[in-house]
Enzyme design. Structure first.
Site, PDB file in Angstrom:
ATOM      1  N   ASP A 200       0.856  -1.204   0.000  1.00  0.00           N
ATOM      2  CA  ASP A 200       0.000   0.000   0.000  1.00  0.00           C
ATOM      3  C   ASP A 200       0.881   1.240   0.000  1.00  0.00           C
ATOM      4  O   ASP A 200       2.121   1.131  -0.043  1.00  0.00           O
ATOM      5  CB  ASP A 200      -0.949  -0.020   1.223  1.00  0.00           C
ATOM      6  CG  ASP A 200      -2.263   0.724   0.954  1.00  0.00           C
ATOM      7  OD1 ASP A 200      -2.210   1.966   0.743  1.00  0.00           O
ATOM      8  OD2 ASP A 200      -3.329   0.091   0.946  1.00  0.00           O
ATOM      9  N   GLY A 223       4.590   1.070  -1.636  1.00  0.00           N
ATOM     10  CA  GLY A 223       4.846   1.249  -3.063  1.00  0.00           C
ATOM     11  C   GLY A 223       3.627   1.801  -3.774  1.00  0.00           C
ATOM     12  O   GLY A 223       2.585   2.050  -3.145  1.00  0.00           O
ATOM     13  N   ASP A 224       3.779   1.966  -5.071  1.00  0.00           N
ATOM     14  CA  ASP A 224       2.723   2.564  -5.890  1.00  0.00           C
ATOM     15  C   ASP A 224       2.287   1.535  -6.936  1.00  0.00           C
ATOM     16  O   ASP A 224       3.065   1.208  -7.847  1.00  0.00           O
ATOM     17  CB  ASP A 224       3.299   3.822  -6.566  1.00  0.00           C
ATOM     18  CG  ASP A 224       2.296   4.485  -7.492  1.00  0.00           C
ATOM     19  OD1 ASP A 224       1.172   3.968  -7.658  1.00  0.00           O
ATOM     20  OD2 ASP A 224       2.653   5.543  -8.056  1.00  0.00           O
ATOM     21  N   PHE A 225       1.051   1.032  -6.801  1.00  0.00           N
ATOM     22  CA  PHE A 225       0.627  -0.029  -7.724  1.00  0.00           C
ATOM     23  C   PHE A 225       0.426   0.467  -9.152  1.00  0.00           C
ATOM     24  O   PHE A 225       0.251  -0.324 -10.069  1.00  0.00           O
ATOM     25  CB  PHE A 225      -0.572  -0.816  -7.207  1.00  0.00           C
ATOM     26  CG  PHE A 225      -1.794  -0.021  -6.764  1.00  0.00           C
ATOM     27  CD1 PHE A 225      -2.309   1.006  -7.513  1.00  0.00           C
ATOM     28  CD2 PHE A 225      -2.455  -0.384  -5.597  1.00  0.00           C
ATOM     29  CE1 PHE A 225      -3.447   1.704  -7.116  1.00  0.00           C
ATOM     30  CE2 PHE A 225      -3.602   0.305  -5.190  1.00  0.00           C
ATOM     31  CZ  PHE A 225      -4.095   1.355  -5.953  1.00  0.00           C
ATOM     32  N   HIS A 243     -12.418   0.264  -7.753  1.00  0.00           N
ATOM     33  CA  HIS A 243     -13.509   1.259  -7.841  1.00  0.00           C
ATOM     34  C   HIS A 243     -13.012   2.692  -7.602  1.00  0.00           C
ATOM     35  O   HIS A 243     -13.736   3.641  -7.873  1.00  0.00           O
ATOM     36  CB  HIS A 243     -14.691   0.886  -6.916  1.00  0.00           C
ATOM     37  CG  HIS A 243     -14.457   1.083  -5.450  1.00  0.00           C
ATOM     38  ND1 HIS A 243     -15.494   1.146  -4.538  1.00  0.00           N
ATOM     39  CD2 HIS A 243     -13.322   1.242  -4.736  1.00  0.00           C
ATOM     40  CE1 HIS A 243     -14.997   1.323  -3.334  1.00  0.00           C
ATOM     41  NE2 HIS A 243     -13.689   1.380  -3.421  1.00  0.00           N
TER      42      HIS A 243
HETATM   43  C1  LIG Z   1     -10.709   1.662  -0.851  1.00  0.00           C
HETATM   44  S1  LIG Z   1      -9.203   1.266  -0.035  1.00  0.00           S
HETATM   45  C2  LIG Z   1      -9.292  -0.517   0.099  1.00  0.00           C
HETATM   46  C3  LIG Z   1      -8.474  -1.027   1.256  1.00  0.00           C
HETATM   47  C4  LIG Z   1      -8.570  -2.547   1.479  1.00  0.00           C
HETATM   48  N1  LIG Z   1      -8.247  -3.296   0.291  1.00  0.00           N
HETATM   49  C5  LIG Z   1      -9.945  -2.922   1.990  1.00  0.00           C
HETATM   50  O1  LIG Z   1     -10.739  -3.481   1.249  1.00  0.00           O
HETATM   51  O2  LIG Z   1     -10.225  -2.602   3.161  1.00  0.00           O
HETATM   52  C6  LIG Z   1      -8.016   1.506  -1.347  1.00  0.00           C
HETATM   53  C7  LIG Z   1      -6.575   1.300  -0.888  1.00  0.00           C
HETATM   54  O3  LIG Z   1      -5.717   1.555  -2.005  1.00  0.00           O
HETATM   55  C8  LIG Z   1      -4.565   2.232  -1.503  1.00  0.00           C
HETATM   56  N2  LIG Z   1      -3.893   2.954  -2.602  1.00  0.00           N
HETATM   57  C9  LIG Z   1      -4.333   4.048  -3.248  1.00  0.00           C
HETATM   58  N3  LIG Z   1      -3.465   4.430  -4.198  1.00  0.00           N
HETATM   59  C10 LIG Z   1      -2.443   3.532  -4.145  1.00  0.00           C
HETATM   60  C11 LIG Z   1      -1.254   3.368  -4.913  1.00  0.00           C
HETATM   61  N4  LIG Z   1      -0.958   4.218  -5.922  1.00  0.00           N
HETATM   62  N5  LIG Z   1      -0.422   2.326  -4.611  1.00  0.00           N
HETATM   63  C12 LIG Z   1      -0.724   1.475  -3.598  1.00  0.00           C
HETATM   64  N6  LIG Z   1      -1.867   1.569  -2.847  1.00  0.00           N
HETATM   65  C13 LIG Z   1      -2.710   2.588  -3.130  1.00  0.00           C
HETATM   66  C14 LIG Z   1      -5.142   3.149  -0.465  1.00  0.00           C
HETATM   67  O4  LIG Z   1      -4.170   3.647   0.418  1.00  0.00           O
HETATM   68  C15 LIG Z   1      -6.173   2.253   0.213  1.00  0.00           C
HETATM   69  O5  LIG Z   1      -5.623   1.541   1.293  1.00  0.00           O
END
Ligand SMILES: C[S@@+](CC[C@H](N)C(=O)[O-])C[C@H]1O[C@@H](n2cnc3c(N)ncnc32)[C@H](O)[C@@H]1O
Length: 336
Positions: A200, A223-225, A243
């Protein structure tokens, strides 16, 4: 023909934002926690414990009690109702974090700019001049509230995923955008031979307490996905992640997952599958769709067919939908 009850129902919907805002106010103050389950307290005492003035607090509680949230007598004695008990932090199905989250400042002001979406803009950007995730980085209190809300959201998805899918034999499971790791904790409690990795954003990873890593069963990586995803796992999870993104960004994230996946690895997308017919879907599903619009512009809830299209545009070849005891479903895909 519209009836008087239609008029009254619509009038209340129109003023729903007022109720949301008051619910956030009492949830922020933890008023429900300050009342014992069956006790009665004078509003002066409650106000003093909350560090606020008594008269305005009484007016807010009185208005909420008109909606059966708290019971308030004319002389300012406050007690619980079944609904206000749900605002206690320790209620088994507590909605306190939800009450604090939905109307928290970041979201509140973005909804105020909702019209921006109708001309191709991003309401959150119009409100704050920054993206949602950069805003969260700059507002750690709201960011941790968001993590807690995602972990405790009332859709039972973490447990439902662990119960509905067979993770036996998966040595390593990567939860991409896994938040504070709640999904992996549920899975590893059922499948203790597996190991987990939460991937994350750096501030989210740094905030995960050591105790949440289940004695080292769960590793964490920042990291950045949109750039890359950790390689070599057997199962990749994307739980309520796609989403938050436009179709174009989803394809980028999915392609990064695909590039990281060994030949027989599986990808599990966990999302609600939106029914395009609002007569058949849950009202909250369409509200969540607009929450995505307010936060991210073209990000959205998607139907099964829309996920199929994203997967095939990203090089995934197989797909089946596994129902779960939750508003979400598991969409399983492989790349070979
Ligand atoms: C809607 S939350 C879902 C969290 C978890 N999967 C859950 O269902 O409880 C989206 C997650 O994506 C992470 N996120 C957003 N942009 C990201 C990126 N560029 N790289 C990695 N993680 C990211 C956010 O920090 C957040 O924890």
């Amino acid at each position: 023909m519209c009836t008087q009850s239609d008029v009254e129902a619509l009038d209340l919907l129109i003023r729903g934002f007022q109720v949301s805002r008051m619910l956030r106010l009492v949830a922020d103050l933890a008023v429900a926690d300050k009342l014992s389950d069956d006790g009665v307290r004078n509003v002066d005492e409650l106000a003093s414990e909350c560090g606020v003035q008594s008269a305005p607090l009484l007016r807010v509680l009185r208005a909420l009690s008109a909606f059966d949230v708290f019971r308030v007598t004319v002389d300012g004695q406050v007690s619980h109702s079944p609904r206000s008990r749900l605002l206690r932090s320790d209620a088994p199905t507590s909605l306190r974090t939800a009450a604090r989250f939905w109307a928290a400042p970041g979201s509140w002001r973005a909804w105020g700019e909702l019209d921006a979406a109708l001309t191709g803009g991003i309401p959150h950007q119009a409100a704050w001049q920054t993206s949602r995730f950069d805003y969260l980085r700059q507002h750690p209190d709201e960011a941790r509230l968001f993590d807690a809300f995602m972990a405790g959201m009332r859709d039972n998805r973490h447990e439902a995923i662990a119960a509905a899918y067979d993770f036996e034999g998966a040595a390593l499971i990567v939860d991409v955008g896994g938040g504070n790791g709640e999904t992996l904790r549920h899975i590893l409690r059922r499948f203790p031979r597996a190991r987990g990795l939460v991937f994350d954003r750096d501030d989210v990873i740094e905030a995960i307490p050591a105790a949440a890593r289940l004695d080292g069963l769960i590793e964490v990586q920042a990291g950045d996905f949109l750039q890359r995803v950790p390689a070599g796992a057997h199962i990749y999870l994307l739980v309520r992640v796609l989403h938050d993104w436009s179709d174009e960004d989803c394809v980028r994230i999915l392609k990064n997952c695909r590039a990281a996946m060994p030949a027989k690895a599986r990808l599990l997308i966990v999302e609600q599958l939106l029914d395009p017919d609002p007569q058949r879907g849950r009202p909250t599903a369409y509200l969540l769709d607009i929450q995505m619009m307010a936060m991210f512009g073209s990000a959205r809830e998607r139907s099964r067919e829309e996920f199929e299209r994203l997967l095939s545009a990203s090089g995934f070849v197989a797909m089946r939908v596994i129902p779960a005891e939750s508003a979400v479903s598991i969409v399983e895909a492989t790349s070979a």
